[in-house]
Design an enzyme around this catalytic site. Structure first.
Site, PDB file in Angstrom:
ATOM      1  N   GLU A 133      -9.989 -29.867 -46.608  1.00 30.34           N
ATOM      2  CA  GLU A 133      -8.748 -30.585 -46.287  1.00 30.34           C
ATOM      3  C   GLU A 133      -8.772 -30.794 -44.784  1.00 30.34           C
ATOM      4  O   GLU A 133      -8.626 -29.850 -44.010  1.00 30.34           O
ATOM      5  CB  GLU A 133      -7.525 -29.757 -46.698  1.00 30.34           C
ATOM      6  CG  GLU A 133      -6.213 -30.411 -46.289  1.00 30.34           C
ATOM      7  CD  GLU A 133      -5.000 -29.487 -46.423  1.00 30.34           C
ATOM      8  OE1 GLU A 133      -4.980 -28.611 -47.321  1.00 30.34           O
ATOM      9  OE2 GLU A 133      -4.071 -29.635 -45.606  1.00 30.34           O
ATOM     10  N   ARG A 168      -4.087 -33.846 -37.555  1.00 28.26           N
ATOM     11  CA  ARG A 168      -3.353 -33.276 -36.415  1.00 28.26           C
ATOM     12  C   ARG A 168      -3.995 -33.617 -35.088  1.00 28.26           C
ATOM     13  O   ARG A 168      -3.579 -33.117 -34.053  1.00 28.26           O
ATOM     14  CB  ARG A 168      -3.270 -31.753 -36.562  1.00 28.26           C
ATOM     15  CG  ARG A 168      -2.435 -31.352 -37.746  1.00 28.26           C
ATOM     16  CD  ARG A 168      -2.317 -29.861 -37.897  1.00 28.26           C
ATOM     17  NE  ARG A 168      -1.987 -29.581 -39.287  1.00 28.26           N
ATOM     18  CZ  ARG A 168      -1.871 -28.382 -39.804  1.00 28.26           C
ATOM     19  NH1 ARG A 168      -2.057 -27.318 -39.059  1.00 28.26           N
ATOM     20  NH2 ARG A 168      -1.586 -28.234 -41.084  1.00 28.26           N
ATOM     21  N   LYS A 223       0.767 -28.028 -53.637  1.00 28.29           N
ATOM     22  CA  LYS A 223       0.496 -27.057 -52.576  1.00 28.29           C
ATOM     23  C   LYS A 223       1.765 -26.234 -52.387  1.00 28.29           C
ATOM     24  O   LYS A 223       2.861 -26.795 -52.361  1.00 28.29           O
ATOM     25  CB  LYS A 223       0.146 -27.820 -51.299  1.00 28.29           C
ATOM     26  CG  LYS A 223       0.132 -26.992 -50.023  1.00 28.29           C
ATOM     27  CD  LYS A 223      -0.462 -27.808 -48.881  1.00 28.29           C
ATOM     28  CE  LYS A 223      -0.262 -27.120 -47.549  1.00 28.29           C
ATOM     29  NZ  LYS A 223      -1.284 -27.521 -46.559  1.00 28.29           N
TER      30      LYS A 223
HETATM   31  C1  3PG Z   1      -1.809 -25.785 -43.480  1.00 31.70           C
HETATM   32  O1  3PG Z   1      -1.608 -26.851 -42.947  1.00 31.70           O
HETATM   33  O2  3PG Z   1      -2.002 -25.702 -44.684  1.00 31.70           O
HETATM   34  C2  3PG Z   1      -1.722 -24.538 -42.651  1.00 31.70           C
HETATM   35  O3  3PG Z   1      -1.578 -24.816 -41.305  1.00 31.70           O
HETATM   36  C3  3PG Z   1      -2.863 -23.611 -42.854  1.00 31.70           C
HETATM   37  O4  3PG Z   1      -2.308 -22.382 -42.664  1.00 31.70           O
HETATM   38  P1  3PG Z   1      -3.120 -21.203 -41.968  1.00 31.70           P
HETATM   39  O5  3PG Z   1      -3.530 -21.686 -40.628  1.00 31.70           O
HETATM   40  O6  3PG Z   1      -2.114 -20.071 -41.892  1.00 31.70           O
HETATM   41  O7  3PG Z   1      -4.296 -20.863 -42.856  1.00 31.70           O
END
Ligand code: 3PG
Length: 213
Positions: free
Chosen positions: A41, A45, A129
């Site tokens: 994924e 960003r 999700k």
């Molecule tokens: C996302 O966008 O799914 C999260 O930022 C991922 O979360 P994590 O950095 O806590 O794994």
């Protein structure tokens, strides 16, 4: 084309990857694939995220690449044009959901409440999700949602680590989890592809481990 169910079964962990420099995109994807992880994924960003997405889609066919952090219909559309094979959003609005559904590729809309899960179900979605998984209530919260709504499968993401992954993967309504720990920013900046391959490799047995415990 994959459907949302198969997207959730490619790997026990979907790496949530943020890339600043598009020159890193293909090596990161290849490093994950070398560690046995066949899915990414890629978050929208960074300024160059779509360029990275396109490079992975074109040059690393062994990886299924999706776009994450979809906040607007325009981002969803641009991601599909760049080659995204699935779309992930941190949350949904009715118009974003409509738009993502119109694009005819698998989608994993973000949900954090029972009402949002029900709104997704009304639109025919059974894969979502769960975000932000840790702060929203963790495995106990997801288990509680599974009592009235056992037919929705989740990819919990947000605040999960290799250590806490098994407690999510043991739930009958969790097909896989998401996490950013497989691709640490420092490893990408230092072009330490072996580290990323090792982190990916460490996740390989997670699903079996969770089933046994
Ligand atoms: C996302 O966008 O799914 C999260 O930022 C991922 O979360 P994590 O950095 O806590 O794994």
């Amino acid at each position: 084309m994959a459907d949302a169910t198969s997207v959730l079964h490619i790997s026990p962990v979907i790496p949530v990857v943020t890339i600043d420099d598009p020159r890193h995109a293909v090596p990161v994807a290849r490093a994950l694939a070398a560690g046995g992880v066949g899915i990414i994924e890629l978050t929208l960003r960074t300024q160059s995220a779509l360029e990275s997405l396109e490079l992975i889609a074109n040059e690393v066919p062994e990886i299924l690449v999706g776009a994450g952090t979809i906040l607007t219909p325009a981002q969803a559309e641009a991601s599909v044009s760049a080659g995204a094979q699935f779309l992930v959003s941190p949350g949904v609005t009715p118009s974003l959901l409509d738009h993502m559904l119109s694009l005819s590729i698998p989608i994993l809309p973000g949900v954090a409440t029972v009402g949002e899960v029900m709104a997704g179900l009304e639109r025919g979605l059974t894969e979502m999700k769960f975000f932000p998984a840790g702060p929203a209530g963790g495995p106990r919260y997801l288990a509680a949602i599974g009592a009235p709504i056992p037919h929705v499968q989740f990819c919990p993401t947000g605040g999960i680590s290799l250590a806490t992954a098994p407690s999510y993967l043991a739930l009958p309504n969790v097909s896989c989890i998401g996490g950013s720990w497989l691709t640490p920013r420092a490893a990408i900046e230092n072009e330490d592809w072996a580290r990323i391959t090792n982190l990916a490799h460490d996740t390989a047995g997670l699903r079996a481990e969770a089933t046994l415990s």
